[in-house]
Design a protein around this motif. Sequence first.
Motif, PDB file in Angstrom:
ATOM      1  N   THR A 159       1.468 138.349  63.093  1.00 53.48           N
ATOM      2  CA  THR A 159       1.704 138.387  61.645  1.00 53.48           C
ATOM      3  C   THR A 159       2.312 137.091  61.108  1.00 53.48           C
ATOM      4  O   THR A 159       2.635 137.010  59.923  1.00 53.48           O
ATOM      5  N   ALA A 160       2.481 136.090  61.950  1.00 57.96           N
ATOM      6  CA  ALA A 160       3.119 134.842  61.512  1.00 57.96           C
ATOM      7  C   ALA A 160       2.354 134.200  60.355  1.00 57.96           C
ATOM      8  O   ALA A 160       2.953 133.757  59.362  1.00 57.96           O
ATOM      9  N   THR A 161       1.026 134.151  60.455  1.00 56.96           N
ATOM     10  CA  THR A 161       0.214 133.523  59.409  1.00 56.96           C
ATOM     11  C   THR A 161       0.357 134.275  58.094  1.00 56.96           C
ATOM     12  O   THR A 161       0.507 133.672  57.027  1.00 56.96           O
ATOM     13  N   LYS A 162       0.315 135.581  58.160  1.00 59.11           N
ATOM     14  CA  LYS A 162       0.488 136.429  56.964  1.00 59.11           C
ATOM     15  C   LYS A 162       1.831 136.146  56.302  1.00 59.11           C
ATOM     16  O   LYS A 162       1.920 135.977  55.063  1.00 59.11           O
ATOM     17  N   GLN A 163       2.897 136.067  57.082  1.00 58.49           N
ATOM     18  CA  GLN A 163       4.227 135.818  56.534  1.00 58.49           C
ATOM     19  C   GLN A 163       4.301 134.462  55.841  1.00 58.49           C
ATOM     20  O   GLN A 163       4.896 134.329  54.767  1.00 58.49           O
ATOM     21  N   LEU A 164       3.707 133.453  56.437  1.00 54.04           N
ATOM     22  CA  LEU A 164       3.745 132.109  55.864  1.00 54.04           C
ATOM     23  C   LEU A 164       2.987 132.047  54.541  1.00 54.04           C
ATOM     24  O   LEU A 164       3.432 131.402  53.578  1.00 54.04           O
ATOM     25  N   HIS A 391     -17.746 126.766  54.109  1.00 54.80           N
ATOM     26  CA  HIS A 391     -16.610 126.464  54.992  1.00 54.80           C
ATOM     27  C   HIS A 391     -16.101 127.717  55.706  1.00 54.80           C
ATOM     28  O   HIS A 391     -15.559 127.623  56.811  1.00 54.80           O
ATOM     29  N   SER A 392     -16.278 128.890  55.093  1.00 60.04           N
ATOM     30  CA  SER A 392     -15.782 130.108  55.736  1.00 60.04           C
ATOM     31  C   SER A 392     -16.576 130.468  56.988  1.00 60.04           C
ATOM     32  O   SER A 392     -16.104 131.246  57.823  1.00 60.04           O
ATOM     33  N   ALA A 393     -17.774 129.893  57.128  1.00 53.79           N
ATOM     34  CA  ALA A 393     -18.565 130.163  58.338  1.00 53.79           C
ATOM     35  C   ALA A 393     -17.865 129.652  59.586  1.00 53.79           C
ATOM     36  O   ALA A 393     -18.039 130.209  60.674  1.00 53.79           O
ATOM     37  N   SER A 394     -17.053 128.596  59.436  1.00 51.74           N
ATOM     38  CA  SER A 394     -16.335 128.039  60.594  1.00 51.74           C
ATOM     39  C   SER A 394     -14.843 128.367  60.549  1.00 51.74           C
ATOM     40  O   SER A 394     -14.065 127.813  61.316  1.00 51.74           O
ATOM     41  N   TRP A 395     -14.458 129.262  59.670  1.00 53.67           N
ATOM     42  CA  TRP A 395     -13.052 129.668  59.549  1.00 53.67           C
ATOM     43  C   TRP A 395     -12.680 130.556  60.728  1.00 53.67           C
ATOM     44  O   TRP A 395     -13.264 131.614  60.935  1.00 53.67           O
ATOM     45  N   ASP A 396     -11.697 130.136  61.490  1.00 56.72           N
ATOM     46  CA  ASP A 396     -11.193 130.934  62.605  1.00 56.72           C
ATOM     47  C   ASP A 396     -10.225 131.960  62.046  1.00 56.72           C
ATOM     48  O   ASP A 396      -9.089 131.637  61.684  1.00 56.72           O
ATOM     49  N   MET A 397     -10.653 133.220  61.993  1.00 56.18           N
ATOM     50  CA  MET A 397      -9.849 134.276  61.376  1.00 56.18           C
ATOM     51  C   MET A 397      -8.938 135.005  62.366  1.00 56.18           C
ATOM     52  O   MET A 397      -8.140 135.852  61.965  1.00 56.18           O
ATOM     53  N   ASN A 398      -9.047 134.689  63.643  1.00 58.88           N
ATOM     54  CA  ASN A 398      -8.281 135.398  64.660  1.00 58.88           C
ATOM     55  C   ASN A 398      -6.864 134.841  64.733  1.00 58.88           C
ATOM     56  O   ASN A 398      -6.648 133.717  65.192  1.00 58.88           O
ATOM     57  N   THR A 399      -5.878 135.602  64.268  1.00 58.96           N
ATOM     58  CA  THR A 399      -4.496 135.131  64.222  1.00 58.96           C
ATOM     59  C   THR A 399      -3.704 135.529  65.470  1.00 58.96           C
ATOM     60  O   THR A 399      -2.469 135.562  65.430  1.00 58.96           O
ATOM     61  N   ALA A 400      -4.364 135.803  66.567  1.00 60.24           N
ATOM     62  CA  ALA A 400      -3.671 136.200  67.798  1.00 60.24           C
ATOM     63  C   ALA A 400      -2.663 135.132  68.207  1.00 60.24           C
ATOM     64  O   ALA A 400      -2.974 133.941  68.246  1.00 60.24           O
ATOM     65  N   TYR A 401      -1.441 135.561  68.530  1.00 61.96           N
ATOM     66  CA  TYR A 401      -0.368 134.621  68.849  1.00 61.96           C
ATOM     67  C   TYR A 401      -0.627 133.857  70.150  1.00 61.96           C
ATOM     68  O   TYR A 401      -0.039 132.795  70.381  1.00 61.96           O
ATOM     69  N   SER A 402      -1.520 134.371  70.993  1.00 63.64           N
ATOM     70  CA  SER A 402      -1.772 133.712  72.283  1.00 63.64           C
ATOM     71  C   SER A 402      -2.343 132.306  72.120  1.00 63.64           C
ATOM     72  O   SER A 402      -2.249 131.483  73.041  1.00 63.64           O
ATOM     73  N   ARG A 403      -2.907 131.998  70.941  1.00 64.41           N
ATOM     74  CA  ARG A 403      -3.497 130.681  70.729  1.00 64.41           C
ATOM     75  C   ARG A 403      -2.439 129.574  70.700  1.00 64.41           C
ATOM     76  O   ARG A 403      -2.758 128.409  70.863  1.00 64.41           O
ATOM     77  N   TYR A 404      -1.179 129.925  70.472  1.00 64.00           N
ATOM     78  CA  TYR A 404      -0.133 128.908  70.372  1.00 64.00           C
ATOM     79  C   TYR A 404       0.476 128.553  71.728  1.00 64.00           C
ATOM     80  O   TYR A 404       1.115 127.508  71.869  1.00 64.00           O
TER      81      TYR A 404
END
Length: 482
Positions: A159-164, A391-404
């Motif tokens: 939820t970090a992205t949502k909060q920001l 541009h939304s075709a290449s938008w990475d929508m997966n906000t999984a924290y494991s990416r960090y």
Amino acid sequence: MDDILLEPLKAYTDVYEQNFEQNAKAYLDELVKSSGVDEALNRQTVERYAVAAKKNADHRSRLSRLKALNVFCIVIAVIAAVAALIAAFTLSGDSFVPVLILILGILLAVALILVSFLVLKPKIKLAAADAEASAKEAEGIKAEAWQQMAPLNSMFEDTATKQLIEKTVPLLQIDDNFDMRRYDYLRGKYGLGENDDIDSSTIEILSGEILGNPFVVDRELVHRHGIETYHGSLVITWTTSYTDSKGNHHTQTHTQTLHASVEKPKPFYSERTRLIYGNEAAPDLHFTHAPSHAERLSEAQAEKRVRSGAKKIQRRQERAIKDGSSFTEMANEAFDVFFGALDRDHEVQFRLLFTPLAQKNMLELMRSTRGFGDDFTFRKSGCLNYISSEHSASWDMNTAYSRYASYDLNQIRNNFLSFNRAYFRSLYFDLAPLLSIPLYQQHKPKEYIYRESYERNYTSYEAECAVNRVGVNAFPIDGAAT
């Protein structure tokens, strides 16, 4: 209402872009502080790992060179031995060259074999040991760095992205998930249909609201049937015989390449990302805007396109008058040409929606390179608005924290800031065409009476999204899981 949003492009460039960056850095700094990780110690460990990794790379490079040299020696030894063997079979009493080749071949083969076994093999063994030892050393230091970063890596949340985003743009609220209440609202008030198309499947979903007006971003895997043309070729040869004028018989070989093609049915798959926004303003209006890519035009090119397009629109109005239809050109020729929407079916509501400020906002958005320019399709169908952008075709929508996660704090910072920066920019400029219309922000939805209970807990959108996240490997194929 936050008046800054009345000019969404200016709001992003002057306020939101910088504020989001500051909020993201502050969020991460607070996590680092709370985790207790030692940034200086991690930097030293990462530097030690870089040195150890470089050392291991050098050892592996030396090992590769030695192995290549050993293979080269063996190949040359074999060639020399074969040459000596051939020379031995061609010896004659008065022949000097075969004798010389025989002697040199034997000497060279023996010498190279000795070099391989007595020199190169020991060096290869030593280099392999060095490579293995340096690899273990590097991996040990890397594991130490991972251990140092473990407290921070465990603190990230999806939820970090949502909060920001919500902190940066308080008028924009993002749901934890696309639940039945949100879907019931979009369906009951605005007419959003069920996700029952058998040729599409939701793979990502995001929902929320702007000043109470709901939206959902739906990414689907779309299937369609088509025809594929398969091409093939075959080379054939045949011989013919003929007799020349002198009575001599000859044969001649002919070659020809045969080409063939066949058309067969084939399934095609593509992804489609669209933002669906509900607003009761101008409820009878329908129109379509297609991308003009006005941002790619110079001022001179833009003026030329406006002049040409304005003439076509005037002719369209003249035909409309003769036919008795309601189409009327806008006073702002540039807006009418670049935004288009010439299929609009309610002139009064179209002008109610696109006030002079809305036209100005839309033109600035389409002409600017600070965002993505006019790469979007905007379709209004009653109370529902559909935005699809390139541009939304290449938008990475997966906000999984494991990416960090990383063993390197600097890399964690880069991962976190670059992903969230791109996520916010992509979402904002999908919303920007809607934010460009002040009436949409001024129109508050009427109260909606929610159901007390629903026949299921998940929307069909979320259900499909959850199944698609599982992956194909969890499902049996031909009776067995793969």
